[in-house]
Design a protein around this motif. Structure first.
Motif, PDB file in Angstrom:
ATOM      1  N   UNK A 243      -8.072 -14.060 -11.157  1.00  9.34           N
ATOM      2  CA  UNK A 243      -7.168 -14.751 -11.095  1.00  9.34           C
ATOM      3  C   UNK A 243      -5.362 -14.050 -11.979  1.00  9.34           C
ATOM      4  N   UNK A 244      -5.202 -13.393 -12.841  1.00  6.04           N
ATOM      5  CA  UNK A 244      -4.062 -12.537 -13.849  1.00  6.04           C
ATOM      6  C   UNK A 244      -4.224 -11.714 -13.024  1.00  6.04           C
ATOM      7  N   UNK A 302       9.962 -12.263 -16.775  1.00  6.26           N
ATOM      8  CA  UNK A 302      10.096 -13.659 -15.801  1.00  6.26           C
ATOM      9  C   UNK A 302       9.099 -13.512 -15.250  1.00  6.26           C
ATOM     10  N   UNK A 303       8.262 -12.653 -14.868  1.00  5.31           N
ATOM     11  CA  UNK A 303       6.984 -12.616 -13.791  1.00  5.31           C
ATOM     12  C   UNK A 303       6.033 -12.985 -14.463  1.00  5.31           C
ATOM     13  N   UNK A 304       6.124 -12.165 -15.643  1.00 13.45           N
ATOM     14  CA  UNK A 304       4.735 -12.300 -16.969  1.00 13.45           C
ATOM     15  C   UNK A 304       4.856 -14.023 -17.467  1.00 13.45           C
ATOM     16  N   UNK A 305       6.153 -14.402 -17.889  1.00 11.93           N
ATOM     17  CA  UNK A 305       6.005 -15.682 -18.190  1.00 11.93           C
ATOM     18  C   UNK A 305       5.347 -17.152 -17.258  1.00 11.93           C
ATOM     19  N   UNK A 306       5.526 -16.609 -16.178  1.00 10.98           N
ATOM     20  CA  UNK A 306       5.569 -17.035 -15.206  1.00 10.98           C
ATOM     21  C   UNK A 306       3.607 -17.556 -14.987  1.00 10.98           C
ATOM     22  N   UNK A 307       3.037 -15.874 -14.603  1.00 10.85           N
ATOM     23  CA  UNK A 307       2.246 -15.745 -14.480  1.00 10.85           C
ATOM     24  C   UNK A 307       0.955 -16.721 -15.870  1.00 10.85           C
ATOM     25  N   UNK A 308       1.621 -16.089 -17.425  1.00  7.32           N
ATOM     26  CA  UNK A 308       0.862 -17.089 -18.279  1.00  7.32           C
ATOM     27  C   UNK A 308       0.953 -18.402 -18.317  1.00  7.32           C
ATOM     28  N   UNK A 309       2.034 -19.207 -17.659  1.00  2.00           N
ATOM     29  CA  UNK A 309       2.339 -20.541 -17.435  1.00  2.00           C
ATOM     30  C   UNK A 309       1.732 -21.186 -16.799  1.00  2.00           C
ATOM     31  N   UNK A 314      -3.316 -24.524 -15.742  1.00  2.00           N
ATOM     32  CA  UNK A 314      -3.360 -24.832 -14.548  1.00  2.00           C
ATOM     33  C   UNK A 314      -4.891 -23.923 -14.398  1.00  2.00           C
ATOM     34  N   UNK A 315      -5.340 -22.328 -15.227  1.00  3.50           N
ATOM     35  CA  UNK A 315      -6.454 -21.692 -14.058  1.00  3.50           C
ATOM     36  C   UNK A 315      -7.563 -21.830 -15.479  1.00  3.50           C
TER      37      UNK A 315
END
Length: 383
Positions: A243-244, A302-309, A314-315
């Protein structure tokens, strides 16, 4: 005769009946055994070679087994014979590998070759940026404040990089040998996996035959819990990593980062290792973003922060849950220790190995607690 009986009674009272003294004696015997084995370590050389030979195929087979066994069990519950389920899975896997070789591999190969071709230019750009930074007024003030020469420091780093590069070239033979060993291990996995999927359910019963009768029930509980912990962790961690990788690939495409497929694949593979994996994965992405433009670096963060959140909120809670019950600080210490002792392989197997060891130690301690008078429950605990 009475004197001898009296001395034997005293010896039993002060040594054999004294649990602390008995513990020290056992500890002394264990230490002596370890000392003897260390002096005669050559005896264990064939065993060590055997373990090193079969470790990687068994680890790879175990990972694939925990991924495919639920599918085989599901098909078996649907009245499909186990052997046919395994053959069907093998056909599907061969088809997926063929599709990957035809479509995905050429794309990754193109990106890898492009990265190799552009790498000298990236080095020149980074070197130019470092020179500009060193020549700025801010860094001149930093040099004066810290009393260091950043130009000499950059030169030393360059020399160190050259040394590492030369040692890398001298170790090409070792690298080729390691790749050959990995390739042979991968080739043997399908054969071991076939018999493990076919007869894996019989393995616990086979092991229990060699366990004393009064310990079989408890041993079976330990093996069942170990199997549950391993299967939950391996399946969950691989799904989370997948998923990541997908989320980062989408994010990299949105911001227009170069080598999006390659960087997302690296992130998916390294994310199998908790906490340390994402740190390793973002490093090449930061370098490429930094070479592209400072604004690209901001978009990457920004992308990395959103994915980690998304992964953390959730995941992972939905997929992993709280199966391992391991504190994050403990995980970091286990990873660092395993990396120091066993290298890359130790990092990969650290967490599942710790989970298995924790199950064994917990059950052994519980058995000791039930037999010992040192851990009697209080009235409040009994209520």
């Amino acid at each position: 005769m009475n004197s001898l009986h009296m001395w034997s009674g005293r010896f039993k009272k002060f040594f054999l009946d004294n649990k602390f003294v008995l513990f020290l004696l056992i500890l002394l015997l264990v230490g002596l055994n370890i000392l003897v084995f260390m002096q005669a370590s050559f005896i264990f050389t064939p065993i060590i070679v055997l373990i090193e030979t079969i470790a990687l195929p068994l680890i790879l087979t175990g990972v694939v087994y925990y991924l495919l066994n639920p599918v085989v069990d599901f098909l078996e519950r649907k009245k499909v014979k186990r052997i046919y389920s395994i053959l069907l899975l093998y056909i599907i896997i061969i088809g997926l590998i063929t599709i990957s070789i035809v479509s995905v591999i050429p794309l990754l190969r193109e990106q890898i070759m492009s990265l190799v071709d552009n790498f000298p230019r990236y080095v020149y750009i980074v070197e130019d940026q470092i020179k500009q930074m060193i020549g700025s007024k801010f860094f001149n003030q930093v040099q004066q404040t810290l009393n260091i020469n950043l130009t000499d420091l950059a030169s030393k780093l360059s020399d160190q990089a050259s040394t590492i590069l030369n040692s890398t070239f001298t170790g090409v033979g070792t690298f080729i040998g390691a790749v050959t060993e990995v390739f042979i291990s991968i080739v043997t996995v399908p054969f071991i996996l076939f018999y493990l999927l076919k007869d894996g359910k019989k393995l616990p019963l086979f092991i229990l035959k060699y366990v004393p009768t009064r310990l079989r029930e408890q041993t079976y509980e330990v093996m069942a819990e170990m199997n549950h912990r391993l299967s939950s962790y391996i399946r969950g961690q691989i799904i989370v990593s997948f998923c990541i990788g997908c989320l980062l690939f989408i994010g990299y495409l949105i911001i227009g980062l170069n080598y999006a497929s390659l960087l997302a694949l690296v992130a998916a593979c390294t994310s199998i290792v908790p906490y340390l994996g994402p740190t390793i994965a973002i490093t090449p992405a930061i370098i490429i973003a930094l070479v592209t433009s400072p604004f690209m670096l901001i978009k990457l963060i920004i992308v990395w922060t959103v994915v980690q959140l998304i992964e953390g909120k959730f995941i992972s809670p939905q997929i992993m849950g709280k199966n391992l019950h391991i504190h994050p600080v403990t995980i970091i210490f286990v990873l660092l220790t395993s990396a120091k002792l066993f290298g890359v392989v130790g990092v990969i197997v650290a967490i599942p190995g710790y989970a298995v060891l924790k199950v064994i130690v917990t059950h052994v301690f519980e058995a000791f607690r039930q037999r010992s008078t040192l851990y009697q429950k209080t009235d409040e605990e009994q209520v």
